[in-house]
Design an enzyme around this catalytic site. Structure first.
Site, PDB file in Angstrom:
ATOM      1  N   VAL B  60       0.830  -1.214   0.000  1.00  0.00           N
ATOM      2  CA  VAL B  60       0.000   0.000   0.000  1.00  0.00           C
ATOM      3  C   VAL B  60       0.860   1.258   0.000  1.00  0.00           C
ATOM      4  O   VAL B  60       0.598   2.193  -0.735  1.00  0.00           O
ATOM      5  CB  VAL B  60      -0.977   0.029   1.189  1.00  0.00           C
ATOM      6  CG1 VAL B  60      -1.777   1.320   1.186  1.00  0.00           C
ATOM      7  CG2 VAL B  60      -1.914  -1.155   1.113  1.00  0.00           C
ATOM      8  N   CYS B  61       1.932   1.228   0.832  1.00  0.00           N
ATOM      9  CA  CYS B  61       2.812   2.397   0.894  1.00  0.00           C
ATOM     10  C   CYS B  61       3.335   2.691  -0.502  1.00  0.00           C
ATOM     11  O   CYS B  61       3.402   3.827  -0.918  1.00  0.00           O
ATOM     12  CB  CYS B  61       4.020   2.146   1.768  1.00  0.00           C
ATOM     13  SG  CYS B  61       3.600   1.621   3.387  1.00  0.00           S
ATOM     14  N   GLY B  62       3.752   1.602  -1.177  1.00  0.00           N
ATOM     15  CA  GLY B  62       4.298   1.775  -2.523  1.00  0.00           C
ATOM     16  C   GLY B  62       3.308   2.501  -3.397  1.00  0.00           C
ATOM     17  O   GLY B  62       3.635   3.487  -4.047  1.00  0.00           O
TER      18      GLY B  62
END
Lengths: 180, 180
Positions: B60-62
């Site tokens: 998700v961060c990516g």
């Protein structure tokens, strides 16, 4: 149904600027924000065809560009090629070809799709390379950002964001529930 | 001793709440590369966006950082600088930024671990990572907007853009007075 509809709402309503299939006054409006190089959008493409076939004239389908160009290097030109095809009246034909050939979206392939659609190829190439449609694609993208988009594909049903599973049965059921 | 009891012993007054709009932003000075640091004071007179995220490389961060990378020109048009922050070390950040082609700095809240996140009330003690939290800080160093997202959900950028536009509206009448 409640679980599949998120509180996010579409900030730019569907209008004459949009690419639509069906009547804008249809009781069910399904909007996709997509990226021609996104594999999940590719998977959704045949599902959307099934939904359109099942709902017929009750449905208006709309498509806006949301290319993540840093992750998908060919997505921007692909979106602009679809817009260049629109300029010659063939948006949806190009749209289908792009999703059916996601692994081949380099510029030379884009030109070959224009040839296959019997478009004025040099005009398509010129428009894509000169960025004639960059602003339009960015406008779609920003409208998505303002509606809280975080990736693709994202669907809005009658202006409400759909977060449920991407299968025809659930999506049709949700559209029908919104319609009633 | 259960987790909560331990927590209460460590932090008898409870975890500080996430800083709210109107609060003066706590000063920070964190490394972005092995030999460069950035501080709040570097951005005097300019709005900044702080995007705390749990970890480099997590899916998700990516996506979230990739999305912000895509919206950078809009943030810049609104005069704002974007800073990503996690507890990862500088070398990890360097590899992550290179892989994702990120065009904005990643701050390393690494030593003492999570110190900046704690000051902003967005450190997750049990997990040892920061919340997925956003702050918009104005040119005077005052927090104007903040949002903590469920940790697994990419919050998008709609809220950031609205907050930055509000900031600009707030400043514009002031500018007119000056030129009048």
């Amino acid at each position: 149904m409640k679980a599949t509809i998120s509180p996010e709402r579409l900030t730019l309503p569907i209008g004459t600027r949009d690419h639509i299939q069906g009547l804008i006054k249809a009781p069910m409006i399904l909007l996709e924000y997509g990226d021609y190089e996104c594999p999940f959008c590719g998977q959704a493409h045949p599902v959307l065809k099934q939904i359109q076939q099942a709902l017929g004239k009750k449905l208006c389908f709309a498509y806006r560009h949301f290319p993540l160009t840093q992750v998908h290097p060919h997505s921007e030109h692909a979106a602009e090629a679809a817009e260049a095809a629109e300029a010659q009246g063939s948006f949806w034909e190009m749209h289908d070809l792009l999703f059916e050939n996601q692994e081949a979206l380099e510029d030379e392939y884009l030109a070959s799709y224009a040839t296959a659609l019997e478009l004025d190829v040099s005009r398509v190439v010129e428009e894509v390379l000169s960025g004639a449609h960059t602003a339009r694609v960015r406008e779609d993208f920003l409208s998505g950002i303002k509606s809280g988009l975080n990736g693709t594909p994202t669907f809005f049903m009658n202006g409400m964001r759909y977060d449920g599973p991407r299968d025809a049965r659930t999506m049709i059921a949700t559209l029908e529930e919104l319609y009633v | 001793m259960n987790h909560e009891a331990k927590y209460n012993q460590l932090y008898p007054k409870g975890r500080p709440a996430t800083l709210r709009p109107g609060t003066k932003a706590p000063e920070f000075c964190l490394k972005t590369t092995p030999d460069q640091s950035v501080s709040l004071i570097d951005f005097q007179g300019q709005p900044i966006i702080l995007a705390f995220y749990p970890a480099d490389w997590s899916p998700v961060c990516g996506d979230q950082m990739a999305l912000y990378n895509e919206i950078l020109p809009e943030f810049q048009k609104l005069g704002a600088e974007l800073l990503g922050i996690s507890v990862d070390g500088v070398w990890c950040h360097a590899a992550f930024a290179k892989d994702r082609k990120l065009h904005f700095p990643l701050l390393s809240d690494f030593e003492p671990k999570g110190a900046m996140a704690r000051n902003y009330g967005v450190y997750r003690d049990g997990d040892g990572v920061t919340e997925r939290a956003l702050f918009v800080i104005d040119g005077d160093g005052v927090i104007r907007w903040s949002y903590v997202s469920p940790i697994g959900i990419n919050p998008g950028a709609g809220g950031i853009l609205v907050a930055l536009e509000d900031l600009q509206k707030r400043e514009e009448p002031h500018k007119e007075e000056v030129t009048a």
